[in-house]
Write a protein that holds these residues in place. Structure first.
Motif, PDB file in Angstrom:
ATOM      1  N   TYR A 225      -2.328   4.717   4.506  1.00 23.39           N
ATOM      2  CA  TYR A 225      -1.305   5.756   4.598  1.00 23.39           C
ATOM      3  C   TYR A 225      -1.551   6.656   5.810  1.00 23.39           C
ATOM      4  N   LEU A 240       2.288  10.121  -0.232  1.00 23.07           N
ATOM      5  CA  LEU A 240       1.843   8.818  -0.695  1.00 23.07           C
ATOM      6  C   LEU A 240       2.186   8.710  -2.177  1.00 23.07           C
ATOM      7  N   THR A 337       1.339   0.047   0.105  1.00 20.51           N
ATOM      8  CA  THR A 337       1.241   1.400   0.660  1.00 20.51           C
ATOM      9  C   THR A 337       2.308   1.608   1.745  1.00 20.51           C
ATOM     10  N   PRO A 338       3.028   2.729   1.711  1.00 21.86           N
ATOM     11  CA  PRO A 338       2.853   3.927   0.888  1.00 21.86           C
ATOM     12  C   PRO A 338       3.739   3.951  -0.356  1.00 21.86           C
ATOM     13  N   THR A 458       9.166   7.543  -0.119  1.00 15.66           N
ATOM     14  CA  THR A 458       8.173   6.978  -1.033  1.00 15.66           C
ATOM     15  C   THR A 458       8.550   7.187  -2.506  1.00 15.66           C
TER      16      THR A 458
END
Length: 532
Positions: A225, A240, A337-338, A458
């Motif tokens: 991240y 995140l 990720t993220p 996210t």
């Protein structure tokens, strides 16, 4: 003087002819590779060849897929939403091979097909083919589903390794095409089965990462991240996504489990590393052949990382052909990720994956990141655009529907152009709709969630309770598109429920405790034989 003039005219004629020649095209599609696997998308895995494509090409930060192997393959192959294309047999569309071969291309399909398994790609417009027709295979031994140029393939050499073999055949087929007709362009669809499970990794590739993942998935995820924000891929204001509570922290795992989990991710990393090596081999050959400058090279993945764990896990080394290990939910979460959620889900972790386009003859702003939302169904319309073709309105024994995908050639040429006003997503009991920056999503038939992706890509802040009218309007639009545009089966377009359906309740022979597709079990215990 006359000789100089003659030479100059010949040179100009050659340059004009080269400019007129259609570009060669390579589409590389990886399997179950999450958003942050490769270096240029934040990963620690060594992928220098793929990273160079990004450094001298263009990365797309919002390139969407269908969250599942077959669904994405139907969509990318047809230029359609998956439900609109007419299933694996493409009853309402044409394949890439069928669209590009009439334009003069030598068409080559290699690797994982996973469409109509009753017919191989040579019956779908491809001149050359090698690979497996089904959804997965043993990397070291192959399987009974391999075909080569219209015939079953059974003679696997002792040193067979699927990723290497697919690249070998790709290079051989391009060499053959150039030898037969140097001016004829080629189209290569190279669908690696890697890094899909089982995680069969060469020992030398595994050993590069034997120590890397002992720090655990929490630290790996945080480091990825951080790199993503530093490279401008992710806006720092996007938090995140939280580690789901059904995934334990690394420190909560017993030491034997940590050792097994670190080994599993090292195998996954080694497989991705090997993909990069093979991409490098292919690129090097194209340069040696003098075709690189006018080759449109697209690198993609079919869905986010897979959380599934093989319940018949065998505690073997990853270079043992009998090994059946899969990456599992803990590392899948890190690999996406993220984002949150996984393969099959229509949240960003399932549908957003790495996308790189390289084309020296056209992309002048090298190393840029493009944030325009795109979809795998846009690939074929783009290829037709760059090659001067159009999507066929008719085809023998099929009822062709107009494609839903749109060309993004203008973006490669440096234009700032909006491609889609809205994007529809659905796989099984997972669904989503994106309209501009707003997105609604439902996981496993759970209630609709609402996100503003400009502020929260996210998906950490569900705004559903604050915008009931927006939810209502977008929900109605999803159902309208499901019926009239994407032709979703009635079974999967019923209104969502009040809670998530627990994993296993809708599928036979699957025993998982968690609604988000399983927790990582104790692989040591699973690998041992039970005492009678």
């Amino acid at each position: 003087m006359k000789k100089q003039i003659g030479f100059l005219m010949a040179l100009l004629a050659f340059a004009a002819h080269s400019a007129e020649r259609k570009p060669d095209i390579v589409v590389v599609l990886c399997d179950d590779m999450g958003y942050s696997s490769v270096g240029c998308f934040g990963g620690e895995i060594q992928t220098p060849n793929i990273d160079r494509l990004a450094d001298t090409g263009m990365r797309f930060s919002q390139f969407y897929n269908c969250a599942k192997c077959t669904s994405t393959r139907i969509s990318i192959m047809s230029g359609q939403y998956e439900g609109r294309a007419g299933g694996r047999a493409l009853k309402h569309s044409v394949s890439m091979g069928e669209a590009l071969r009439p334009l003069g291309y030598r068409t080559i399909a290699v690797g994982k097909w996973h469409l109509d398994e009753k017919k191989d790609p040579t019956q779908y417009g491809f001149d050359r083919h090698f690979g497996h027709l089904n959804g997965l295979c043993n990397y070291f031994t192959g399987n009974e589903h391999y075909w080569k140029n219209g015939k079953p393939f059974k003679k696997f050499p002792k040193d067979f390794y699927a990723t290497d073999a697919f690249t070998d055949f790709s290079i051989e087929s391009i060499k053959e095409s150039i030898a037969e007709a140097p001016e004829r362009p080629f189209f290569l669809y190279l669908a690696y089965n890697a890094p899909h499970g089982p995680l069969h990794c060469k020992q030398q590739d595994f050993e590069k990462y034997a120590e890397t993942y002992k720090v655990g998935w929490d630290k790996i995820r945080a480091a990825r991240y951080q790199r993503q924000t530093e490279m401008g891929l992710i806006d720092p204001k996007w938090n995140l996504s939280l580690r789901p509570d059904f995934i334990p922290t690394w420190d909560q795992l017993p030491e034997p489990e940590k050792a097994v989990q670190a080994k599993i991710m090292a195998a996954y990393a080694g497989i991705v590393d090997n993909v990069d090596q093979n991409v490098g081999r292919l690129v090097e050959y194209l340069k040696e052949a003098g075709r690189w400058e006018n080759t449109l090279f697209i690198f993609l993945s079919d869905n986010g990382a897979s959380p599934f764990m093989n319940p018949k896990f065998k505690n073997r080394e990853p270079w043992d052909p009998a090994s059946t290990i899969n990456v599992g939910v803990g590392w899948a979460n890190a690999d996406n990720t993220p984002f949150g959620w996984f393969k099959q889900n229509q949240h960003e972790g399932g549908i957003s994956t790495p996308a790189i386009v390289h084309w020296p003859a056209t992309i002048k702003e090298q190393g840029t990141i493009n944030d325009e939302p795109l979809h795998v169904m846009d690939v074929l319309p783009t290829l037709l655009d760059v090659s001067g073709g159009r999507y066929p309105k008719s085809f023998p024994d099929r009822e062709i529907r107009a494609p839903s995908g749109k060309s993004f050639l203008a973006l490669l040429q440096g234009e700032n152009k909006k491609i889609h006003d809205e994007l529809f997503f659905q796989y099984s009991i997972n669904r989503a709709l994106r309209v501009g920056d707003w997105k609604i999503a439902s996981a496993r038939n759970g209630p609709w969630e609402l996100y503003n992706l400009a502020d929260d890509r996210t998906e950490t802040q569900n705004l559903a309770t604050g915008f009931p009218e927006r939810i209502k309007a977008m929900q109605a639009r999803w159902h309208e598109m499901a019926k009239s545009v994407t032709k979703v089966n009635d079974k999967y377009s019923k209104p969502v429920g009040d809670s998530i359906i627990e994993w296993g309740k809708d599928q036979k022979n699957v025993k998982k405790k968690d609604p988000r597709q399983g927790t990582p079990g104790n692989f040591h215990e699973m690998g041992k034989k039970k005492k009678k």
